[in-house]
Design a protein around this motif. Structure first.
Motif, PDB file in Angstrom:
ATOM      1  N   ARG A   1       0.546  -1.511   0.317  1.00  0.00           N
ATOM      2  CA  ARG A   1      -0.127  -0.402  -0.438  1.00  0.00           C
ATOM      3  C   ARG A   1       0.673   1.398   0.156  1.00  0.00           C
ATOM      4  O   ARG A   1       1.730   1.539   0.834  1.00  0.00           O
TER       5      ARG A   1
ATOM      6  N   HIS B   1      -9.674   7.195  -3.440  1.00  0.00           N
ATOM      7  CA  HIS B   1      -8.680   6.409  -2.541  1.00  0.00           C
ATOM      8  C   HIS B   1      -9.426   6.834  -0.730  1.00  0.00           C
ATOM      9  O   HIS B   1     -10.257   7.141  -0.304  1.00  0.00           O
ATOM     10  N   THR B   2      -7.925   6.463   0.446  1.00  0.00           N
ATOM     11  CA  THR B   2      -8.443   6.741   1.683  1.00  0.00           C
ATOM     12  C   THR B   2      -8.061   7.729   2.130  1.00  0.00           C
ATOM     13  O   THR B   2      -6.628   8.131   2.579  1.00  0.00           O
TER      14      THR B   2
ATOM     15  N   ALA C   1      -6.848   3.178   7.857  1.00  0.00           N
ATOM     16  CA  ALA C   1      -7.318   3.212   6.551  1.00  0.00           C
ATOM     17  C   ALA C   1      -6.861   1.819   5.857  1.00  0.00           C
ATOM     18  O   ALA C   1      -6.716   2.206   4.187  1.00  0.00           O
ATOM     19  N   ASP C   2      -6.083   0.929   5.733  1.00  0.00           N
ATOM     20  CA  ASP C   2      -5.538  -0.361   5.832  1.00  0.00           C
ATOM     21  C   ASP C   2      -6.566  -1.396   4.998  1.00  0.00           C
ATOM     22  O   ASP C   2      -6.559  -1.358   4.023  1.00  0.00           O
TER      23      ASP C   2
ATOM     24  N   VAL D   1       1.240   4.890   0.287  1.00  0.00           N
ATOM     25  CA  VAL D   1       0.971   5.785   1.805  1.00  0.00           C
ATOM     26  C   VAL D   1       1.436   7.488   0.829  1.00  0.00           C
ATOM     27  O   VAL D   1       2.863   7.740   0.887  1.00  0.00           O
TER      28      VAL D   1
ATOM     29  N   THR E   1      -3.889   4.928   0.797  1.00  0.00           N
ATOM     30  CA  THR E   1      -3.895   5.919   2.090  1.00  0.00           C
ATOM     31  C   THR E   1      -2.807   7.288   2.118  1.00  0.00           C
ATOM     32  O   THR E   1      -2.123   7.596   1.184  1.00  0.00           O
TER      33      THR E   1
ATOM     34  N   VAL F   1      -6.861  10.358   5.430  1.00  0.00           N
ATOM     35  CA  VAL F   1      -6.620  10.318   6.562  1.00  0.00           C
ATOM     36  C   VAL F   1      -6.106  11.776   7.026  1.00  0.00           C
ATOM     37  O   VAL F   1      -4.982  13.008   6.527  1.00  0.00           O
TER      38      VAL F   1
ATOM     39  N   LEU G   1      -4.218   4.957  10.746  1.00  0.00           N
ATOM     40  CA  LEU G   1      -3.300   4.058   9.650  1.00  0.00           C
ATOM     41  C   LEU G   1      -3.900   2.566   9.530  1.00  0.00           C
ATOM     42  O   LEU G   1      -4.089   2.073   8.230  1.00  0.00           O
TER      43      LEU G   1
END
Length: 170
Positions: free
Chosen positions: A6, A44-45, A96-97, A8, A103, A47, A93
């Motif tokens: 993933r 996407h996510t 988000a995974d 970040v 992320t 944060v 995090l």
């Protein structure tokens, strides 16, 4: 997606003096950068810290959202079914995974600083201004990064960075 696979990605717009905000707002108005942010983050996510959430005020369409807050009583109100709440960056995090896409770290300054060591990529908007501000993008040791793309405009540069040592699939 396995955590090791993933990405970040820190996505931020900062001025020459590293300012990213003033009084809970962005101290410039660049509509093309909002479009750029949307293009980079759709699917996407996100944060983000609670103050960044407050400045946006709602979940952004086409993206999952995780809000980090130290307040155990905080709630996203009417958006509770659309927003995950975390009480630390590691918890955010981990949440988000479990959500779609990469992320994407979306601010603010404290969240950027706390995730910089975990980031694999950065998409930075370098705004050609030096406004007053009270929120700042952290100092980055660019020796750990390589610039992979730059698009220059009159008011800004969009710059894509990749952490050194990532393989071609990173």
């Amino acid at each position: 997606m396995h955590e090791a696979d993933r990405r970040v990605v820190i996505v931020a717009a900062h001025a020459r003096n590293r300012v990213i905000g003033r009084g809970g707002e962005i101290p410039w108005h660049l509509p093309e950068d909002f479009a750029h942010f949307k293009a980079e983050t759709l699917g996407h996510t996100l944060v983000m810290g609670r103050a960044t959430w407050d400045s946006i005020g709602r979940p952004l369409p086409g993206r999952s959202t995780v809000v980090v807050t130290r307040d155990p009583q905080w709630s996203p109100g009417q958006y509770g079914d659309q927003v995950q709440v975390a009480h630390s960056v590691p918890e955010a995090l981990a949440l988000a995974d479990q959500l779609p896409g990469d992320t994407v770290i979306a601010g603010g300054g404290q969240i950027y600083a706390e995730t910089l060591d975990r980031a694999t990529h950065m998409v930075l908007t370098e705004v050609h201004l030096s406004p007053e501000g009270d929120a700042f993008f952290p100092e980055v040791d660019l020796s750990q990064w390589r610039e992979v793309r730059r698009v220059s405009r009159e008011d800004l540069d969009w710059v894509w960075w990749e952490r050194n040592g990532l393989d071609a699939h990173g």
